[in-house]
Write a protein that holds these residues in place. Structure first.
Motif, short mmCIF file in Angstrom:
data_model
loop_
_atom_site.label_atom_id
_atom_site.label_comp_id
_atom_site.label_asym_id
_atom_site.label_seq_id
_atom_site.Cartn_x
_atom_site.Cartn_y
_atom_site.Cartn_z
N VAL A 91 0.60 -1.17 -0.28
CA VAL A 91 -0.26 0.32 0.44
C VAL A 91 0.91 1.51 0.00
N LEU A 92 0.65 1.79 -0.84
CA LEU A 92 0.89 3.90 -0.65
C LEU A 92 0.39 4.17 -0.12
N ASP A 93 0.49 5.53 0.96
CA ASP A 93 -0.08 6.96 1.70
C ASP A 93 0.41 8.20 0.54
N LEU A 94 -0.18 8.24 -0.18
CA LEU A 94 0.47 9.56 -1.26
C LEU A 94 0.32 10.82 -0.04
N ALA A 95 1.39 11.44 0.06
CA ALA A 95 1.14 13.03 0.82
C ALA A 95 0.58 12.39 2.05
N CYS A 96 1.01 11.42 3.19
CA CYS A 96 0.61 10.52 3.99
C CYS A 96 0.74 11.86 4.94
N GLY A 97 0.92 12.87 4.92
CA GLY A 97 1.43 13.88 6.79
C GLY A 97 2.26 12.85 7.11
N THR A 98 1.34 13.27 8.62
CA THR A 98 1.63 12.90 10.20
C THR A 98 1.57 11.45 10.49
N GLY A 99 0.13 10.82 9.39
CA GLY A 99 0.98 9.48 9.73
C GLY A 99 -0.15 8.59 10.40
N TYR A 100 -1.26 8.86 10.92
CA TYR A 100 -2.51 8.66 11.81
C TYR A 100 -2.94 7.76 10.26
N GLY A 101 -3.23 8.17 9.13
CA GLY A 101 -3.99 7.17 8.97
C GLY A 101 -3.26 5.97 8.15
#
Length: 210
Positions: free
Chosen positions: A46-56
Protein backbone atom coordinates in the motif's frame (compact mmCIF):
# COMPACT_ATOMS: atom_id res chain seq x y z
CA UNK A 1 7.40 26.26 3.30
CA UNK A 2 7.98 23.21 1.13
CA UNK A 3 7.07 22.97 -2.54
CA UNK A 4 6.01 19.73 -4.16
CA UNK A 5 3.10 17.30 -3.89
CA UNK A 6 1.32 19.37 -1.28
CA UNK A 7 1.69 22.59 -3.22
CA UNK A 8 3.61 24.77 -0.74
CA UNK A 9 2.10 23.45 2.46
CA UNK A 10 3.77 24.51 5.65
CA UNK A 11 4.13 22.32 8.72
CA UNK A 12 1.12 24.09 10.26
CA UNK A 13 -0.77 24.60 6.98
CA UNK A 14 -3.26 21.80 6.35
CA UNK A 15 -1.57 19.10 8.36
CA UNK A 16 -3.91 17.06 10.52
CA UNK A 17 -2.27 16.35 13.88
CA UNK A 18 -4.89 14.33 15.84
CA UNK A 19 -3.08 14.66 19.16
CA UNK A 20 -3.46 18.45 18.96
CA UNK A 21 -7.15 18.47 18.04
CA UNK A 22 -10.36 17.81 19.93
CA UNK A 23 -11.91 14.42 19.09
CA UNK A 24 -15.00 16.27 17.82
CA UNK A 25 -13.06 18.49 15.40
CA UNK A 26 -14.96 18.32 12.10
CA UNK A 27 -11.92 18.29 9.82
CA UNK A 28 -10.29 15.54 11.87
CA UNK A 29 -13.44 13.41 11.74
CA UNK A 30 -13.72 13.87 7.95
CA UNK A 31 -10.11 12.82 7.42
CA UNK A 32 -10.41 9.77 9.67
CA UNK A 33 -13.67 8.82 7.93
CA UNK A 34 -11.90 8.68 4.57
CA UNK A 35 -9.46 6.08 5.87
CA UNK A 36 -12.29 4.02 7.36
CA UNK A 37 -14.16 4.26 4.06
CA UNK A 38 -11.10 3.02 2.18
CA UNK A 39 -10.25 0.07 4.43
CA UNK A 40 -12.34 -2.60 2.61
CA UNK A 41 -10.41 -1.86 -0.59
CA UNK A 42 -6.94 -1.97 0.95
CA UNK A 43 -4.73 -5.01 0.42
CA UNK A 44 -1.18 -6.08 -0.37
CA UNK A 45 1.49 -3.43 -0.73
CA UNK A 46 0.00 0.00 0.00
CA UNK A 47 1.10 3.55 -0.82
CA UNK A 48 -0.31 6.53 1.10
CA UNK A 49 0.82 9.48 -1.00
CA UNK A 50 1.03 12.77 0.93
CA UNK A 51 0.46 10.74 4.10
CA UNK A 52 0.89 13.74 6.40
CA UNK A 53 1.55 12.97 10.03
CA UNK A 54 1.03 9.21 9.60
CA UNK A 55 -2.13 8.60 11.61
CA UNK A 56 -3.87 7.15 8.54
CA UNK A 57 -1.09 4.69 7.78
CA UNK A 58 -1.15 3.56 11.40
CA UNK A 59 -4.94 3.12 11.29
CA UNK A 60 -4.75 1.03 8.13
CA UNK A 61 -1.90 -1.11 9.45
CA UNK A 62 -3.93 -2.00 12.53
CA UNK A 63 -7.29 -2.47 10.77
CA UNK A 64 -5.97 -4.46 7.79
CA UNK A 65 -3.05 -6.29 9.40
CA UNK A 66 -4.00 -9.58 7.73
CA UNK A 67 -4.57 -8.10 4.28
CA UNK A 68 -1.61 -5.72 4.11
CA UNK A 69 2.02 -6.73 3.55
CA UNK A 70 3.58 -3.26 3.69
CA UNK A 71 2.48 0.38 3.86
CA UNK A 72 4.69 3.12 2.46
CA UNK A 73 3.77 6.61 3.63
CA UNK A 74 5.31 9.37 1.51
CA UNK A 75 5.24 13.09 2.25
CA UNK A 76 7.13 16.07 0.82
CA UNK A 77 7.89 17.64 4.20
CA UNK A 78 10.82 16.12 6.15
CA UNK A 79 9.53 17.43 9.50
CA UNK A 80 6.23 15.69 8.89
CA UNK A 81 7.98 12.41 8.03
CA UNK A 82 10.06 12.71 11.20
CA UNK A 83 6.89 13.27 13.25
CA UNK A 84 5.16 10.27 11.63
CA UNK A 85 8.12 8.01 12.38
CA UNK A 86 8.10 9.13 16.00
CA UNK A 87 4.36 9.20 16.75
CA UNK A 88 2.85 6.58 14.42
CA UNK A 89 5.46 3.89 14.14
CA UNK A 90 4.26 0.41 13.13
CA UNK A 91 6.14 -2.70 12.02
CA UNK A 92 4.34 -2.76 8.67
CA UNK A 93 4.72 0.97 7.93
CA UNK A 94 7.66 2.79 6.37
CA UNK A 95 7.62 6.59 6.16
CA UNK A 96 9.84 8.47 3.76
CA UNK A 97 10.25 11.90 2.22
CA UNK A 98 9.37 12.22 -1.44
CA UNK A 99 7.70 14.37 -4.07
CA UNK A 100 4.74 12.82 -5.88
CA UNK A 101 5.76 14.55 -9.11
CA UNK A 102 9.31 13.19 -9.03
CA UNK A 103 9.57 11.32 -12.37
CA UNK A 104 11.85 8.76 -10.74
CA UNK A 105 9.43 7.95 -7.93
CA UNK A 106 8.12 4.71 -9.51
CA UNK A 107 11.70 3.45 -9.82
CA UNK A 108 12.45 4.46 -6.23
CA UNK A 109 9.29 2.98 -4.68
CA UNK A 110 8.21 0.16 -6.98
CA UNK A 111 4.55 -0.66 -7.65
CA UNK A 112 1.60 -1.04 -5.31
CA UNK A 113 -1.59 -3.08 -4.98
CA UNK A 114 -3.39 -0.14 -3.34
CA UNK A 115 -2.79 3.61 -3.49
CA UNK A 116 -4.46 6.14 -1.19
CA UNK A 117 -4.42 9.85 -2.07
CA UNK A 118 -6.63 11.99 0.13
CA UNK A 119 -7.00 15.76 -0.25
CA UNK A 120 -3.83 16.12 -2.29
CA UNK A 121 -4.60 16.71 -5.96
CA UNK A 122 -6.10 20.16 -5.26
CA UNK A 123 -2.62 21.27 -4.17
CA UNK A 124 -1.04 20.28 -7.50
CA UNK A 125 -1.11 22.60 -10.52
CA UNK A 126 -0.58 19.77 -13.02
CA UNK A 127 -3.25 17.29 -11.95
CA UNK A 128 -2.92 15.34 -15.22
CA UNK A 129 0.75 14.67 -14.50
CA UNK A 130 -0.14 13.74 -10.93
CA UNK A 131 -2.69 11.17 -12.14
CA UNK A 132 -0.18 9.77 -14.64
CA UNK A 133 2.25 9.25 -11.77
CA UNK A 134 -0.36 7.39 -9.72
CA UNK A 135 -1.17 5.21 -12.71
CA UNK A 136 2.51 4.29 -13.13
CA UNK A 137 2.79 3.40 -9.44
CA UNK A 138 -0.30 1.16 -9.43
CA UNK A 139 -0.09 -2.50 -10.37
CA UNK A 140 -2.47 -3.88 -13.02
CA UNK A 141 -5.63 -4.85 -11.17
CA UNK A 142 -4.69 -2.55 -8.29
CA UNK A 143 -6.99 -0.08 -6.57
CA UNK A 144 -6.71 3.69 -6.22
CA UNK A 145 -8.82 5.55 -3.65
CA UNK A 146 -8.58 9.32 -4.17
CA UNK A 147 -10.51 12.24 -2.69
CA UNK A 148 -10.67 15.95 -3.44
CA UNK A 149 -12.92 18.89 -2.59
CA UNK A 150 -15.07 20.41 -5.33
CA UNK A 151 -14.89 24.02 -6.42
CA UNK A 152 -15.06 26.42 -9.35
CA UNK A 153 -12.86 24.33 -11.62
CA UNK A 154 -9.38 23.87 -12.99
CA UNK A 155 -7.39 27.08 -13.18
CA UNK A 156 -9.98 29.07 -11.23
CA UNK A 157 -9.11 30.83 -7.96
CA UNK A 158 -10.17 29.32 -4.66
CA UNK A 159 -10.76 30.76 -1.21
CA UNK A 160 -8.56 28.05 0.31
CA UNK A 161 -5.04 29.51 0.67
CA UNK A 162 -3.21 26.22 0.12
CA UNK A 163 -5.27 25.00 -2.85
CA UNK A 164 -4.09 25.65 -6.41
CA UNK A 165 -7.62 25.03 -7.65
CA UNK A 166 -10.62 22.83 -6.88
CA UNK A 167 -12.09 20.72 -9.66
CA UNK A 168 -15.75 20.59 -10.56
CA UNK A 169 -17.51 17.22 -10.09
CA UNK A 170 -17.33 16.73 -13.86
CA UNK A 171 -13.59 17.46 -14.00
CA UNK A 172 -13.05 15.15 -11.05
CA UNK A 173 -14.71 12.24 -12.87
CA UNK A 174 -12.65 12.89 -16.00
CA UNK A 175 -9.43 12.21 -14.06
CA UNK A 176 -10.15 8.47 -14.05
CA UNK A 177 -10.87 7.72 -17.73
CA UNK A 178 -7.84 5.41 -17.99
CA UNK A 179 -9.08 3.06 -15.28
CA UNK A 180 -11.05 -0.07 -16.10
CA UNK A 181 -13.61 0.39 -13.32
CA UNK A 182 -14.54 3.58 -11.45
CA UNK A 183 -17.01 4.24 -8.63
CA UNK A 184 -17.57 7.84 -7.52
CA UNK A 185 -18.89 8.58 -4.04
CA UNK A 186 -19.62 11.86 -2.29
CA UNK A 187 -18.65 12.70 1.27
CA UNK A 188 -20.91 14.62 3.64
CA UNK A 189 -19.21 14.92 7.01
CA UNK A 190 -18.37 11.35 7.99
CA UNK A 191 -20.81 9.71 5.58
CA UNK A 192 -20.34 8.58 1.96
CA UNK A 193 -23.10 8.13 -0.58
CA UNK A 194 -24.06 8.14 -4.23
CA UNK A 195 -25.50 11.47 -5.43
CA UNK A 196 -29.05 12.39 -4.52
CA UNK A 197 -31.15 15.09 -6.19
CA UNK A 198 -31.17 18.38 -4.34
CA UNK A 199 -28.10 17.58 -2.22
CA UNK A 200 -24.97 19.68 -2.63
CA UNK A 201 -21.71 17.81 -2.17
CA UNK A 202 -18.34 19.34 -1.38
CA UNK A 203 -15.97 16.34 -1.56
CA UNK A 204 -15.67 13.55 -4.11
CA UNK A 205 -14.10 10.13 -3.49
CA UNK A 206 -13.18 7.82 -6.35
CA UNK A 207 -12.49 4.09 -6.06
CA UNK A 208 -10.72 2.96 -9.23
CA UNK A 209 -9.36 -0.31 -10.57
CA UNK A 210 -6.49 -0.29 -13.07
Amino acid sequence: MQEGVTGMLSWTGERIIPKLLKPTNGMLLEHIARYYFATPYIRGRVLDLACGTGYGCHMVAKDRKREVTEIVGVDIDPETVEYANREYNHQKVVYQQGDALDPHLPEKLGMFDTILSFETIEHVADDVRFMDQLYRLLKPGGTLVLSSPFGRGRGMPTSEPFHVHQLTPEEFQELFVRFSDVDIYYQRGVTFEKPRNGVRYFIGVAVCTK
